[in-house]
Design a protein around this motif. Structure first.
Motif, PDB file in Angstrom:
ATOM      1  N   TYR A 169       9.195   7.197  14.957  1.00 49.87           N
ATOM      2  CA  TYR A 169       9.591   5.795  15.055  1.00 49.87           C
ATOM      3  C   TYR A 169       8.627   4.957  15.883  1.00 49.87           C
ATOM      4  CZ  TYR A 169      13.883   7.265  12.841  1.00 49.87           C
ATOM      5  OH  TYR A 169      14.792   7.765  11.929  1.00 49.87           O
ATOM      6  N   ALA A 170       7.404   5.420  16.072  1.00 51.09           N
ATOM      7  CA  ALA A 170       6.409   4.636  16.805  1.00 51.09           C
ATOM      8  C   ALA A 170       6.002   3.443  15.943  1.00 51.09           C
ATOM      9  CB  ALA A 170       5.194   5.495  17.136  1.00 51.09           C
ATOM     10  N   ARG A 171       6.329   2.252  16.384  1.00 51.33           N
ATOM     11  CA  ARG A 171       6.180   1.056  15.550  1.00 51.33           C
ATOM     12  C   ARG A 171       4.734   0.796  15.148  1.00 51.33           C
ATOM     13  NH1 ARG A 171       9.426  -0.618  12.221  1.00 51.33           N
ATOM     14  NH2 ARG A 171       7.602  -0.733  10.881  1.00 51.33           N
ATOM     15  N   SER A 172       3.800   0.946  16.095  1.00 49.13           N
ATOM     16  CA  SER A 172       2.403   0.652  15.771  1.00 49.13           C
ATOM     17  C   SER A 172       1.859   1.620  14.738  1.00 49.13           C
ATOM     18  CB  SER A 172       1.541   0.704  17.036  1.00 49.13           C
ATOM     19  OG  SER A 172       1.466   2.024  17.550  1.00 49.13           O
ATOM     20  N   VAL A 173       2.295   2.865  14.788  1.00 48.85           N
ATOM     21  CA  VAL A 173       1.836   3.874  13.831  1.00 48.85           C
ATOM     22  C   VAL A 173       2.393   3.578  12.439  1.00 48.85           C
ATOM     23  CG1 VAL A 173       1.915   6.339  13.256  1.00 48.85           C
ATOM     24  CG2 VAL A 173       1.572   5.614  15.626  1.00 48.85           C
ATOM     25  N   ILE A 174       3.659   3.237  12.372  1.00 51.60           N
ATOM     26  CA  ILE A 174       4.276   2.888  11.092  1.00 51.60           C
ATOM     27  C   ILE A 174       3.586   1.668  10.484  1.00 51.60           C
ATOM     28  CG2 ILE A 174       6.406   2.082   9.990  1.00 51.60           C
ATOM     29  CD1 ILE A 174       7.928   3.670  12.173  1.00 51.60           C
ATOM     30  N   ASP A 175       3.347   0.661  11.309  1.00 53.13           N
ATOM     31  CA  ASP A 175       2.680  -0.552  10.825  1.00 53.13           C
ATOM     32  C   ASP A 175       1.285  -0.246  10.288  1.00 53.13           C
ATOM     33  OD1 ASP A 175       4.888  -2.003  11.542  1.00 53.13           O
ATOM     34  OD2 ASP A 175       4.020  -2.846  13.366  1.00 53.13           O
ATOM     35  N   ALA A 181       8.120   8.998   8.132  1.00 53.85           N
ATOM     36  CA  ALA A 181       8.136   9.871   6.958  1.00 53.85           C
ATOM     37  C   ALA A 181       8.440   9.085   5.691  1.00 53.85           C
ATOM     38  CB  ALA A 181       9.159  10.985   7.147  1.00 53.85           C
ATOM     39  N   LYS A 182       9.253   8.055   5.811  1.00 51.58           N
ATOM     40  CA  LYS A 182       9.663   7.280   4.637  1.00 51.58           C
ATOM     41  C   LYS A 182       8.556   6.383   4.090  1.00 51.58           C
ATOM     42  CE  LYS A 182      14.547   7.336   5.905  1.00 51.58           C
ATOM     43  NZ  LYS A 182      15.714   6.569   6.426  1.00 51.58           N
ATOM     44  N   VAL A 183       7.564   6.055   4.928  1.00 51.87           N
ATOM     45  CA  VAL A 183       6.519   5.143   4.443  1.00 51.87           C
ATOM     46  C   VAL A 183       5.220   5.861   4.085  1.00 51.87           C
ATOM     47  CG1 VAL A 183       7.461   3.200   5.755  1.00 51.87           C
ATOM     48  CG2 VAL A 183       5.667   4.618   6.779  1.00 51.87           C
ATOM     49  N   ALA A 184       4.995   7.066   4.598  1.00 54.49           N
ATOM     50  CA  ALA A 184       3.740   7.775   4.341  1.00 54.49           C
ATOM     51  C   ALA A 184       3.716   8.345   2.922  1.00 54.49           C
ATOM     52  CB  ALA A 184       3.552   8.894   5.356  1.00 54.49           C
ATOM     53  N   GLN A 242       1.354   1.306   6.852  1.00 51.40           N
ATOM     54  CA  GLN A 242       1.653   0.333   5.794  1.00 51.40           C
ATOM     55  C   GLN A 242       0.477  -0.599   5.533  1.00 51.40           C
ATOM     56  OE1 GLN A 242       5.347  -1.056   7.715  1.00 51.40           O
ATOM     57  NE2 GLN A 242       6.484  -0.216   5.982  1.00 51.40           N
ATOM     58  N   VAL A 243      -0.258  -0.950   6.589  1.00 52.66           N
ATOM     59  CA  VAL A 243      -1.439  -1.798   6.409  1.00 52.66           C
ATOM     60  C   VAL A 243      -2.499  -1.055   5.606  1.00 52.66           C
ATOM     61  CG1 VAL A 243      -3.363  -2.911   7.589  1.00 52.66           C
ATOM     62  CG2 VAL A 243      -1.038  -3.212   8.456  1.00 52.66           C
ATOM     63  N   ALA A 244      -2.764   0.199   5.976  1.00 41.76           N
ATOM     64  CA  ALA A 244      -3.790   0.987   5.292  1.00 41.76           C
ATOM     65  C   ALA A 244      -3.451   1.178   3.815  1.00 41.76           C
ATOM     66  CB  ALA A 244      -3.959   2.339   5.982  1.00 41.76           C
ATOM     67  N   GLN A 245      -2.169   1.327   3.513  1.00 39.20           N
ATOM     68  CA  GLN A 245      -1.756   1.511   2.124  1.00 39.20           C
ATOM     69  C   GLN A 245      -2.062   0.282   1.267  1.00 39.20           C
ATOM     70  OE1 GLN A 245       2.351   2.530   2.881  1.00 39.20           O
ATOM     71  NE2 GLN A 245       1.988   4.716   2.530  1.00 39.20           N
ATOM     72  N   GLN A 246      -2.031  -0.887   1.883  1.00 35.34           N
ATOM     73  CA  GLN A 246      -2.351  -2.117   1.142  1.00 35.34           C
ATOM     74  C   GLN A 246      -3.766  -2.094   0.586  1.00 35.34           C
ATOM     75  OE1 GLN A 246      -1.547  -5.671   3.441  1.00 35.34           O
ATOM     76  NE2 GLN A 246       0.218  -4.712   4.439  1.00 35.34           N
ATOM     77  N   TYR A 247      -4.635  -1.318   1.251  1.00 32.22           N
ATOM     78  CA  TYR A 247      -6.037  -1.280   0.844  1.00 32.22           C
ATOM     79  C   TYR A 247      -6.401   0.039   0.162  1.00 32.22           C
ATOM     80  CZ  TYR A 247      -6.062  -5.398   3.756  1.00 32.22           C
ATOM     81  OH  TYR A 247      -5.775  -6.638   4.289  1.00 32.22           O
ATOM     82  N   GLY A 248      -5.370   0.759  -0.269  1.00 36.38           N
ATOM     83  CA  GLY A 248      -5.600   1.928  -1.098  1.00 36.38           C
ATOM     84  C   GLY A 248      -5.814   3.227  -0.378  1.00 36.38           C
ATOM     85  N   ALA A 272       1.506  11.790   7.159  1.00 33.24           N
ATOM     86  CA  ALA A 272       2.252  11.751   8.419  1.00 33.24           C
ATOM     87  C   ALA A 272       2.651  13.161   8.830  1.00 33.24           C
ATOM     88  CB  ALA A 272       3.497  10.881   8.279  1.00 33.24           C
ATOM     89  N   ILE A 273       2.462  13.465  10.089  1.00 29.87           N
ATOM     90  CA  ILE A 273       2.955  14.709  10.676  1.00 29.87           C
ATOM     91  C   ILE A 273       4.064  14.292  11.623  1.00 29.87           C
ATOM     92  CG2 ILE A 273       2.345  16.779  11.981  1.00 29.87           C
ATOM     93  CD1 ILE A 273      -0.540  16.374  11.018  1.00 29.87           C
ATOM     94  N   THR A 274       5.295  14.456  11.186  1.00 27.47           N
ATOM     95  CA  THR A 274       6.422  13.779  11.821  1.00 27.47           C
ATOM     96  C   THR A 274       7.729  14.395  11.336  1.00 27.47           C
ATOM     97  OG1 THR A 274       7.219  11.537  12.351  1.00 27.47           O
ATOM     98  CG2 THR A 274       6.737  12.012  10.035  1.00 27.47           C
ATOM     99  N   PRO A 275       8.857  14.103  11.963  1.00 26.55           N
ATOM    100  CA  PRO A 275      10.129  14.651  11.486  1.00 26.55           C
ATOM    101  C   PRO A 275      10.497  14.126  10.097  1.00 26.55           C
ATOM    102  CG  PRO A 275      10.335  13.907  13.746  1.00 26.55           C
ATOM    103  CD  PRO A 275       9.013  13.413  13.262  1.00 26.55           C
ATOM    104  N   PRO A 276      11.109  14.973   9.275  1.00 23.76           N
ATOM    105  CA  PRO A 276      11.554  14.518   7.957  1.00 23.76           C
ATOM    106  C   PRO A 276      12.632  13.446   8.104  1.00 23.76           C
ATOM    107  CG  PRO A 276      12.506  16.657   8.475  1.00 23.76           C
ATOM    108  CD  PRO A 276      11.479  16.374   9.539  1.00 23.76           C
ATOM    109  N   ASP A 277      12.660  12.527   7.146  1.00 21.38           N
ATOM    110  CA  ASP A 277      13.663  11.453   7.111  1.00 21.38           C
ATOM    111  C   ASP A 277      13.501  10.425   8.227  1.00 21.38           C
ATOM    112  OD1 ASP A 277      14.928  12.676   4.893  1.00 21.38           O
ATOM    113  OD2 ASP A 277      16.024  14.004   6.246  1.00 21.38           O
ATOM    114  N   SER A 278      12.429  10.507   8.999  1.00 18.51           N
ATOM    115  CA  SER A 278      12.182   9.487  10.024  1.00 18.51           C
ATOM    116  C   SER A 278      11.595   8.244   9.354  1.00 18.51           C
ATOM    117  CB  SER A 278      11.208  10.017  11.080  1.00 18.51           C
ATOM    118  OG  SER A 278       9.938  10.279  10.502  1.00 18.51           O
TER     119      SER A 278
END
Length: 293
Positions: free
Chosen positions: A193-199, A222-225, A202-208, A213-219
């Motif tokens: 749930y680290a906000r800067s990492v999640i953001d 995890a939902k955006v990676a 999502q930014v990187a995905q906009q550019y392909g 993510a190495i993180t807990p499932p269902d976090s």
């Protein structure tokens, strides 16, 4: 009225600098948090030997509207940090062996749990992607995750991978904004749930970019990676020692890097040879020493 940011700290300060009755009440509360969080105002007043209005004034001096408001913040503080307020005393045997056994046994258990729950098919696929990436961006915030992002950079550069670690939240977004389809972003978050990492993901995905993510499932992370290597931190309850989760996470980093090295094959050897040659000129010439460590 101003909301108490940390009711326990306010109580500790009142215990030192408050009025006589406030000091008495603060000491009573800190000595029996559970009782006070459930008791009626008449019970508290009777136990301490003060009037009910004195209890109300005490609560207001702490920044609360009254006893009910105070008990809300007190219950919240107990739920969040109660284990640090009334820890179980160490047994004699634990005190004598706490350093060696507590650390090594917990580390081994953490690594074993991580290995048993790891999807190696996903991990190998992640390594294959890293091995052919034009560039890799490793990100993480906080103690463990930022350390792992830096460690991933430390391990990958020597394999000839163009890699950068970034642990500053704003810079994570900035680097993510210049990602390309050749970029692989590796995001670490023990909580997910680290906000800067999640953001940044999502930014990187906009550019392909490909995001991992190495993180807990269902976090939230995890939902955006695009791809997730599941990692669940499980603590053993020993609040006196550092978390053993970092050993488990480090083992996952090492597994990924080993798989990357094997995927890239013999072409990594010249880089490793150069590093060994360069570093050995600065210290004792012992080929048994780790590579640059």
């Amino acid at each position: 009225m101003k909301t108490p940011a940390d009711i326990i700290t306010r109580l500790q300060l009142t215990l030192q600098d408050g009025t006589k009755s406030d000091r008495k009440l603060a000491g009573f509360v800190l000595a029996d948090l559970d009782f006070v969080s459930k008791a009626a105002i008449s019970e508290i007043a009777a136990r301490v030997g003060v009037s009910e209005p004195t209890v109300t004034r005490f609560c207001r001096n702490l920044g609360c509207e009254g006893l009910r408001d105070f008990k809300f913040y007190l219950a919240q503080a107990i739920a969040i940090g109660g284990q640090y307020l009334s820890p179980e005393p160490l047994s004699r045997d634990a005190r004598e062996q706490r350093i060696a056994s507590a650390i090594t046994e917990a580390a081994i258990s953490a690594i074993q749990r991580a290995s048993e729950n790891l999807d190696m098919t996903t991990l190998v696929a992640v390594a294959a992607r890293i091995a052919v990436s034009g560039n890799v961006l490793c990100i993480g915030s906080g103690g463990i995750s930022s350390m792992m992002a830096t460690e991933m950079q430390n391990r990958l550069f020597r394999l000839g991978v163009s890699v950068l670690a970034q642990i500053d939240g704003q810079l994570q977004r900035m680097y993510a904004a210049v990602a390309t389809p050749d970029t692989t972003l590796i995001a670490f978050s023990v909580s997910g749930y680290a906000r800067s990492v999640i953001d940044a993901v999502q930014v990187a995905q906009q550019y392909g970019a490909t995001t991992i993510a190495i993180t807990p499932p269902d976090s939230a992370l995890a939902k955006v990676a695009d791809t997730v290597i599941n990692f669940q931190s499980l603590e053993d309850g020993n609040i006196y020692k550092p978390t053993s989760s970092r050993y488990a996470l480090l083992s996952i980093v090492d597994m990924i890097v080993t798989s990357v090295a094997e995927t890239r094959g013999p072409r990594v050897l010249e880089n490793l040879r150069r590093i060994k040659q360069s570093v050995n000129t600065l210290k004792v010439d012992d080929p048994r020493l780790p590579l640059g460590d």
